[in-house]
Design a protein around this motif. Structure first.
Motif, mmCIF file in Angstrom:
data_model
loop_
_atom_site.group_PDB
_atom_site.id
_atom_site.type_symbol
_atom_site.label_atom_id
_atom_site.label_comp_id
_atom_site.label_asym_id
_atom_site.label_seq_id
_atom_site.Cartn_x
_atom_site.Cartn_y
_atom_site.Cartn_z
ATOM 1 N N VAL A 259 0.870 -1.291 -0.049
ATOM 2 C CA VAL A 259 -0.055 0.181 -0.126
ATOM 3 C C VAL A 259 0.932 1.348 0.065
ATOM 4 O O VAL A 259 0.658 2.077 -0.638
ATOM 5 N N LEU A 300 -2.984 7.652 1.416
ATOM 6 C CA LEU A 300 -3.139 6.266 1.151
ATOM 7 C C LEU A 300 -4.036 5.880 0.046
ATOM 8 O O LEU A 300 -3.866 4.657 -0.570
ATOM 9 N N ASP A 301 -5.219 6.895 -0.077
ATOM 10 C CA ASP A 301 -6.107 6.556 -1.023
ATOM 11 C C ASP A 301 -5.379 6.256 -2.550
ATOM 12 O O ASP A 301 -5.999 5.818 -3.351
ATOM 13 N N VAL A 323 -6.205 -1.055 1.876
ATOM 14 C CA VAL A 323 -6.025 0.199 2.302
ATOM 15 C C VAL A 323 -6.488 0.543 3.609
ATOM 16 O O VAL A 323 -5.833 1.064 4.648
#
Length: 570
Positions: A259, A300-301, A323
């Motif tokens: 991620v 993180l999106d 995520v």
């Protein structure tokens, strides 16, 4: 024709299977019947582990002839490693073997480590004949020391696989989606800790006496036999357990790292909206891209951004679930960091508190003397006494007032324990000053082997306060790090909880080493000399009180802004 009753959703537990791999039937698997076996295993494991840990400083300063500082550093370093290794065990369990198989493998490793530890203390040839009449000046042979420490760290490795998996596996026996089982699971953490402390009580009362008064080989051998019994008990419950089927042969730390890599790689891409993430590209959205803490860790999106550079099909490399796992992990990190000083304070009960007790009057009657390490029993006795009161009285009152199944939120519970631990260190500081003053008045300051005319029971209040603090903070941390993690990372969550005490032990070792070096410069006497009548443990304890207060302010700040991911905690 009507479908069989067993196939109805209300009769099976979502996300769980039985030992045959079929959907777990609620009435036939899990709950207290299964968790009883698991709590029994934990009692045996804690009895065995604490049979080594509680009196380790006595063995190092006794048969192995180490100095007080060296022994204290070795104890806290080993304890730190033992508390960090659950991260490895959780990774293996959540990514490859599953909790059940990891527990069995770790138990076998436990038996091997304890067996070798017993061997290092029992074989007569390991004690040179020249030492028999001169035990004060004779040091044990190097190969005995090597075997001892190799065995000791093998026990730490086994504990690293055992500890996070057993507790997570026990909590897995309760369905987090079922109202009644949610309440039972909250009580499970209380009774889990109650049983664990019961094992520690027996260990401190029985094994420390055997080790100090009979034989170290026997004192290490009894835990080995106990672990053999433990694995048999665990296997007896095989048919009653609920098993998770989320093991996908994918290392959880690899998924987490993926991620971050994807987010950095797509840092220039636009953040995807909820509507653009579908089942095929990122997993079920469940109504919104961010279910909990919508404005947290938005960077993180970008790991969900789609495009030809991400995959051949133009789909994101990471799923929404990945995520969300990372976000859940990042949310608990500040709480993790804010509790580290609690672990530093906790480390003193098995090191300097024990050495203090060895200098005090330990007599009961004319013949019996209390082993100084056995005073740690007060921590666990206070837990054993207080925990049922908390579970049956205080929790019910709190539930009535707050209308929450858990009564207090986990962060409220943790914070209460942090305050009590600071009070315990204030008491420890005052008792230590009393001990030194009594030694001065008795004119025995320059006689290291002398016994100060002060009862060892003076140390009991600080141990009792430590136990009450554990009822709040340790149990609260266990529930917090289990409940706030996604199912796929729950062993990792409990390993993170344990790593608090690993980092705390390392930090304790660092503080002791640095303070010893700084205070002994220019011909001055260290705060931690071998002669504890010339020590300044009260200065060290006062320092810990100040640091704990500072860390508590950090805790209040992060706890206030924390976003729970479970409705009943909000």
């Amino acid at each position: 024709m009507e479908a069989p009753q067993l196939s109805q959703p209300s009769d099976t537990v979502e996300g769980a299977v039985d030992y045959k791999g079929d959907p777990a039937i609620r009435s036939e698997t899990g709950r207290w019947r299964s968790s009883g076996f698991i709590i029994g295993v934990e009692i045996a494991e804690r009895f065995s582990y604490c049979g080594i840990a509680a009196n380790l400083i006595t063995y190092l300063t006794g048969p192995l002839k180490q100095s007080t500082v060296t022994a204290a550093v070795n104890v806290t370093t080993w304890s730190g490693v033992a508390s960090m290794l659950p991260l490895l065990g959780a990774s293996v369990a959540d990514g490859y073997l599953g909790r059940y198989r990891t527990i069995i493998f770790a138990s076998l490793l436990y038996i091997l480590g304890l067996g070798l530890l017993t061997l290092s203390a029992m074989i007569p040839s390991f004690t040179p004949s020249t030492c028999q009449n001169n035990m004060i000046s004779c040091y044990p042979p190097q190969y005995q020391i090597i075997l001892f420490f190799c065995s000791l760290y093998l026990v730490a490795l086994a504990q690293g696989g055992h500890k996070p998996c057993v507790q997570a596996f026990g909590a897995d026996q309760f369905d987090g989606q079922h109202p009644e089982e949610i309440k039972s699971r909250s009580s499970f953490f209380n009774w889990w800790y109650f049983g664990m402390c019961g094992g520690i009580v027996f260990s401190n009362l029985i094994l420390t006496y055997v080790q100090d008064n009979l034989n170290w080989g026997l004192g290490f051998g009894i835990p080995c036999i106990c672990m053999i019994i433990a694995i048999v008990v665990f296997l007896l419950g095989t048919k009653t357990y609920r098993y998770s089927f989320n093991v996908d042969n994918d290392n959880p730390f690899r998924r987490i790292g993926q991620v971050f890599v994807a987010a950095v790689r797509n840092r220039r891409a636009s953040t995807p909206q909820a509507a653009t993430v579908n089942e095929e590209g990122g997993g079920a959205l469940r109504g919104a891209l961010l279910i909990h803490g919508a404005n947290q860790f938005r960077f993180l999106d970008k790991a969900l951004a789609t495009g030809p550079e991400n995959s051949k099909e133009g789909s994101p490399v990471c799923s929404v679930n990945q995520v969300e796992e990372v976000k859940a992990l990042l949310r608990v990190v500040p709480i993790w960091a804010a509790c580290i000083l609690f672990a530093v304070v906790d480390a003193q009960s098995s090191t300097f508190f024990t050495k203090q007790g060895a200098t005090m009057d330990r007599s009961i009657g004319s013949r019996f003397k209390i082993p100084p390490a056995s005073l740690q029993t007060f921590i666990n006795l206070s837990i054993v006494i207080f925990m049922p009161i908390y579970d049956r009285v205080l929790m019910r009152i709190a539930r009535a007032l707050t209308r929450k199944p858990s009564g207090l939120t986990t962060l409220q519970r943790i914070g209460t324990g942090l305050v009590i631990s600071m009070i315990a260190m204030v008491v420890a500081t005052l008792v230590e000053r009393k001990r030194i003053q009594t030694a001065i008045d008795a004119k025995i300051v320059d006689i290291p082997k002398a016994i100060v005319p002060m009862s060892i029971w003076w140390l009991a209040p600080q141990y009792i306060l430590f136990g009450i603090a554990d009822c709040f903070t340790r149990v609260g941390l266990q529930e917090f790090f289990y409940d706030q993690m996604p199912k796929a990372l729950r062993s990792v969550g409990l390993a993170l909880y344990l790593s608090i005490f690993g980092v705390g032990s390392f930090l304790s070792s660092f503080l002791v080493s640095i303070i010893d070096k700084l205070t002994s410069e220019h011909g001055h006497e260290s705060w931690f000399p071998n002669n504890l009548y010339r020590a300044h443990l009260d200065y060290f304890y006062s320092l810990l009180v100040g640091l704990s207060a500072l860390w508590f302010l950090f805790y209040l700040y992060f706890a206030k802004s924390y976003v729970y991911n479970r409705e009943y905690n909000t």
